[in-house]
Design an enzyme around this catalytic site. Structure first.
Site, mmCIF file in Angstrom:
data_model
loop_
_atom_site.group_PDB
_atom_site.id
_atom_site.type_symbol
_atom_site.label_atom_id
_atom_site.label_comp_id
_atom_site.label_asym_id
_atom_site.label_seq_id
_atom_site.Cartn_x
_atom_site.Cartn_y
_atom_site.Cartn_z
ATOM 1 N N TYR A 33 0.838 -1.298 -0.115
ATOM 2 C CA TYR A 33 -0.019 0.070 -0.076
ATOM 3 C C TYR A 33 0.876 1.381 0.039
ATOM 4 C CZ TYR A 33 0.725 0.940 5.025
ATOM 5 O OH TYR A 33 1.271 1.524 6.006
ATOM 6 N N LYS A 151 6.504 -2.011 1.953
ATOM 7 C CA LYS A 151 5.384 -1.348 2.417
ATOM 8 C C LYS A 151 4.288 -2.326 2.268
ATOM 9 C CE LYS A 151 3.226 2.922 3.289
ATOM 10 N NZ LYS A 151 3.634 3.369 4.684
ATOM 11 N N GLU A 183 12.404 2.381 14.117
ATOM 12 C CA GLU A 183 11.303 3.262 13.620
ATOM 13 C C GLU A 183 10.168 3.217 14.399
ATOM 14 O OE1 GLU A 183 10.473 2.240 9.651
ATOM 15 O OE2 GLU A 183 10.120 0.304 10.092
ATOM 16 N N LEU A 207 11.346 1.100 6.897
ATOM 17 C CA LEU A 207 10.751 1.784 5.745
ATOM 18 C C LEU A 207 11.540 2.860 5.112
ATOM 19 C CD1 LEU A 207 8.164 1.189 3.858
ATOM 20 C CD2 LEU A 207 7.216 2.990 5.286
#
Length: 287
Positions: A33, A151, A183, A207
């Site tokens: 996505y 992702k 993260e 990411l």
């Protein structure tokens, strides 16, 4: 008025939108996505999101359901049809619905990818009050799969992390692996020490944030020093500032980590300035 959404070539009222129960995104979380912000009716960082989507699809050997130009046209049509001035567009691609459940990938020639997009209206997105006071985070163990650079829609643990934070009276969580911050649950993490911006280097551990890339570029153009390396929660608690970046929060100051106040306990100078620069430059380049 009902939202208009996009499903496999059709613009539909949201209540009429349907996908198969055999879709692999539903059964296997076999999908990727992107979320693109809309400011002043225009798309922010669309090119970066389109390039990352292509990379995610390639890494998972998943067929692309549309070209970049076609995706841009769909995004713009949804913005227009739904009257979005400030908000977001969610895009999801799955490996499709082969007609039954199976661990083996279906033949992409026989099972086309599923493509879904919808808008989220978020008035005041750029003027989020949280940016003026900062957010609080907790730290949790990072037990996600190893390819966080893709992702995917496998978001159960990040969702659990956000709920852990909520239960602890915080706003979000930072993930920690082997003693170092990777993260946030849905964002990249940074600290500032002596006006030096420190953030983890790109790898499969995190990411590759589109907002991250833009913010670091703007920081360097503004003559701010950037160091890409690992850091610990203890180092973060001792920092002058901390912040996160994402497509929906832009640059958001962090003022508390695991109950410890960061700096003065209020947003410092670096994060608010980066937010200001990012919003200004992104609006100029928005499509």
């Amino acid at each position: 008025m009902s939202r208009i959404v996009y499903v496999n070539g059709e613009y539909l009222p949201e209540e009429d939108a349907k996908i198969s129960i055999f879709d692999r995104g539903f059964l296997m979380a076999d999908g990727v996505y992107e979320v693109t912000s809309v400011l002043d009716g225009k798309l922010v960082d669309f090119e970066g999101h389109a390039v990352r989507l292509e990379r995610s699809l390639t890494e998972l050997d998943m067929a692309a359901p549309a070209t970049k130009d076609e995706l841009l046209a769909i995004h713009r049509e949804l913005v227009e049809r739904n009257g979005i001035v400030e908000g977001m567009i969610y895009l999801q691609v799955t490996r499709g619905a082969p007609g039954d459940r199976d661990f083996a990938f279906p033949d992409p020639e026989e099972t086309p990818s599923t493509l879904v997009l919808f808008t989220q209206n978020k008035p005041g997105l750029a003027d989020n009050p949280a940016a003026k006071k900062g957010i609080k985070v907790i730290s949790i163990e990072d037990i996600r799969w190893g390819r966080r650079d893709i992702k995917t829609v496998q978001l159960l643990y990040p969702s659990m992390g956000k709920m852990m934070a909520k239960k602890a009276g915080a706003d979000d969580a930072w993930l920690v692996e082997d003693g170092f911050v990777t993260e946030g649950t849905s964002n990249n993490a940074y600290i500032v020490k002596g006006r030096k911006i420190i953030t983890r280097a790109l790898s499969s551990d995190i990411l590759h944030g589109i907002t991250r890339a833009a913010v670091l570029r703007f920081a360097k153009e503004a003559q701010m020093e950037v160091e890409e390396r690992n850091f610990t929660i203890e180092e973060a608690q001792d920092a002058d500032e901390a912040f996160i970046t994402s497509a929906s929060t832009f640059v958001m100051p962090v003022v508390e980590i695991d109950g410890a106040q960061i700096g003065t306990g209020t947003p410092g100078e670096v994060a608010p300035r980066l937010r200001e620069i990012y919003l200004e430059e992104s609006l100029k380049a928005a499509v």
